[in-house]
Write a protein that holds these residues in place. Structure first.
Motif, mmCIF file in Angstrom:
data_model
loop_
_atom_site.group_PDB
_atom_site.id
_atom_site.type_symbol
_atom_site.label_atom_id
_atom_site.label_comp_id
_atom_site.label_asym_id
_atom_site.label_seq_id
_atom_site.Cartn_x
_atom_site.Cartn_y
_atom_site.Cartn_z
ATOM 1 N N UNK A 131 0.651 -0.936 -0.349
ATOM 2 C CA UNK A 131 0.409 0.190 -0.091
ATOM 3 C C UNK A 131 0.631 0.773 -0.283
ATOM 4 N N UNK A 132 0.868 2.938 -1.237
ATOM 5 C CA UNK A 132 1.464 3.974 -0.715
ATOM 6 C C UNK A 132 1.345 3.819 0.752
ATOM 7 N N UNK A 133 2.902 4.479 1.378
ATOM 8 C CA UNK A 133 2.663 5.015 2.416
ATOM 9 C C UNK A 133 1.421 6.592 2.209
ATOM 10 N N UNK A 134 1.744 7.089 3.909
ATOM 11 C CA UNK A 134 0.738 8.781 3.682
ATOM 12 C C UNK A 134 1.746 9.825 3.225
ATOM 13 N N UNK A 135 2.545 9.249 3.127
ATOM 14 C CA UNK A 135 3.702 10.643 2.362
ATOM 15 C C UNK A 135 3.436 10.324 1.224
ATOM 16 N N UNK A 136 2.336 9.312 0.336
ATOM 17 C CA UNK A 136 2.910 9.513 -1.126
ATOM 18 C C UNK A 136 1.606 9.545 -1.333
ATOM 19 N N UNK A 137 0.453 9.476 -0.633
ATOM 20 C CA UNK A 137 -1.113 9.404 -0.687
ATOM 21 C C UNK A 137 -1.116 11.348 -0.974
ATOM 22 N N UNK A 138 -0.780 11.702 0.353
ATOM 23 C CA UNK A 138 -0.226 13.263 0.820
ATOM 24 C C UNK A 138 0.158 13.140 -0.765
ATOM 25 N N UNK A 139 1.560 13.232 -1.849
ATOM 26 C CA UNK A 139 1.528 13.811 -3.154
ATOM 27 C C UNK A 139 0.596 13.711 -3.827
ATOM 28 N N UNK A 140 -0.401 12.398 -3.501
ATOM 29 C CA UNK A 140 -0.882 11.756 -4.637
ATOM 30 C C UNK A 140 -2.067 13.414 -5.240
ATOM 31 N N UNK A 141 -2.695 13.422 -4.096
ATOM 32 C CA UNK A 141 -4.019 14.149 -3.997
ATOM 33 C C UNK A 141 -3.592 16.132 -4.420
ATOM 34 N N UNK A 142 -1.998 15.770 -3.248
ATOM 35 C CA UNK A 142 -1.672 17.114 -4.195
ATOM 36 C C UNK A 142 -1.510 17.499 -5.389
#
Length: 529
Positions: free
Chosen positions: A198-209
């Motif tokens: 699963x993508x990390x929280x940092x990766x998910x935040x980067x995706x949303x941004x």
């Protein structure tokens, strides 16, 4: 991500029904999702994901969740209103037959690996999903028209947005929901979670941004610069970039976020483009992102398999090399031990035989003692050869390469073995040569001695043993030929420990050793090593 596993059948059904209801309810939660035309677009994907991944006793959970919407109390609890409760029952059967049927085909027919399959399996899944979405939209509008909810003319008008919307839901939901369900429900041995991270929280935040930024640029820029009316296609880029970066897990989250964020952001920014075009772009973006993600994950898996095989092969080579080294070390130790342990007893026996021969000088048994002395001398020679071989094998003998005239070595061979050949009535012919070679004269003489000794010792009366020197552009060859025959009349190949010594010495002085019946050859390079 660790999630608790569910073994209880009732709890499992409650969870699956809750997921299905949440998907159905979210379709009209904010009023933004009219972009997808159908309230069934997310339940279609949830139905497909559940049938693909849960244990068989839960396969009917999506159908049960849909049928429960025909109960007024359930609808009231969920805040859902129907003009009649016949529709959810008909649509439940339709939805499960279409998307549940696709799940059964992929699971039991094509035996699709989960949660991450091959690139070929991904092609089959996405392709069949598009076909199934078209069938689902056609069946859905036909059902509405058949029961009189709207005329057939309206049905044909909405079939395109409905079909694209259902395709989006069936494409974007399973890649995320399947690995979650596989983690929640005990594995039945047909899945492998090792490929899913699963993508990390940092990766998910980067995706949303990045997704939000792309949509803001794509939806606002054309309002100020009309020439940039096609810039909203920039929302394709984030799913592609994150698919390239993290494979299928990252692609799954990025296409889901892109699809779910697009309608509310488009609504907020007053996007005035055609909704069907945006809907179709989101479908294309999802297909491209998931295909690229599958290809990247497939490549990573293949590369990891190659690395594992390399490590396994290296481990096997190390293990076998260690065994060979251990065996070779034992062999060398055994050879040295035998040489040292035999040397003293053999010398003692020979001294005793010398003493006995002196005492029995005129005794008829003196001949037997002389034969015993000859045997003892041969044994002593063998032990000395064994010790010399062990020393060379242990690297305790230095090779002294010098320019040596072959005539010196050949003359020494003549002096050494002519008496032995004459005693046996063997004709020893050694060809003279004035040729110079770069070699170690002591080691070369020892090698030639073993060959000449074998030939003379095994030859019969009147047979010839010849030592010849030949030369070519690259080699100077010293050949020892004989006429030794076996009982069948064929030339025999000399064997024994002496030939191992010749092979060992040849390797040390940079020569080649060739053994054939009745002919042994040592080839020395003309220019040395």
């Amino acid at each position: 991500m660790r999630v608790p596993q569910i073994n209880n059948t009732i709890l499992g059904h409650v969870l699956l029904i809750g997921i299905w209801w949440a998907a159905y309810k979210s379709a009209d939660l904010f009023g933004f999702f009219d972009t997808f035309a159908s309230l069934w677009f997310l339940p279609a994907g949830v139905t497909l994901a559940i049938v693909l991944s849960v244990p068989t006793r839960f396969l009917l959970a999506p159908l049960l969740a849909n049928l429960l919407l025909a109960i007024p109390l359930i609808c009231a609890m969920l805040g859902i209103e129907f003009t009649n409760y016949r529709d959810p029952m008909l649509h439940s059967l339709r939805l499960y037959a279409v998307y549940g049927g696709l799940g059964l085909l992929l699971r039991f027919g094509l035996k699709l690996p989960l949660p991450v399959g091959t690139l070929e399996g991904s092609h089959w899944k996405l392709g069949l999903t598009l076909v199934t979405a078209a069938m689902g939209a056609l069946s859905g509008v036909s059902l509405h028209a058949a029961v009189g909810n709207f005329p057939w003319s309206v049905a044909w008008d909405i079939i395109r947005p409905w079909g694209v919307g259902d395709a989006i839901g069936a494409v974007i939901v399973p890649p995320l929901l399947v690995p979650f369900l596989l983690a929640v429900f005990p594995d039945d041995g047909r899945t492998n979670q090792s490929d899913w991270n699963w993508p990390s929280p940092v990766n998910l935040l980067a995706q949303i941004t990045l997704i939000v930024l792309a949509m803001v640029i794509g939806f606002i820029a054309p309002r100020f610069y009309p020439d940039l009316f096609g810039l909203w296609y920039v929302i394709l880029l984030p799913p592609v970039l994150f698919a390239l970066q993290g494979g299928l897990p990252s692609a799954a989250t990025s296409v889901f976020l892109t699809t779910m964020l697009a309608p509310p952001i488009a609504h907020t920014l007053a996007f005035d483009g055609e909704k069907l075009s945006l809907q179709f772009l989101l479908l294309v973006s999802s297909l491209v992102g998931l295909t690229i993600g599958s290809a990247i994950t497939d490549r990573k898996r293949a590369f990891a398999a190659v690395k594992r095989n390399e490590r396994d092969l290296e481990d096997q080579v190390k293990e076998r090399t260690a065994k060979l080294e251990e065996a070779h070390g034992f062999q060398k130790h055994l050879l040295r031990s035998l040489g040292h342990d035999l040397k003293q007893p053999v010398q003692s026996i020979n001294l005793m035989l010398d003493s006995l021969a002196s005492e029995l000088k005129d005794n008829p048994k003196a001949q037997s003692v002389e034969k015993a002395k000859h045997i003892g001398s041969s044994a002593a020679d063998f032990v000395n050869k064994m010790l010399e071989y062990a020393k060379r094998d242990a690297g305790r003998v230095d090779v002294d390469l010098q320019q040596v005239q072959l005539s010196e070595i050949l003359e020494l061979l003549t002096i050494t073995y002519e008496p032995m050949a004459s005693a046996k009535d063997v004709n020893l012919k050694i060809q003279p040569s004035m040729q110079y070679v770069l070699t170690d004269s002591t080691l070369l003489f020892e090698a030639l001695s073993n060959l000449v000794d074998n030939s003379v010792r095994l030859s019969s009366r009147s047979q010839i043993v010849a030592v010849n020197v030949e030369q070519s552009d690259q080699w100077i060859s010293i050949s020892i030929t004989d006429e030794i025959k076996d009982l069948s009349g064929e030339g025999i190949k000399q064997t024994g420990f002496g030939l191992e010594i010749v092979s060992q010495i040849s390797s040390m002085i940079g020569a080649q050793f060739d053994q054939q019946p009745n002919k042994s050859t040592i080839r020395l390079p003309r220019n040395g090593l």
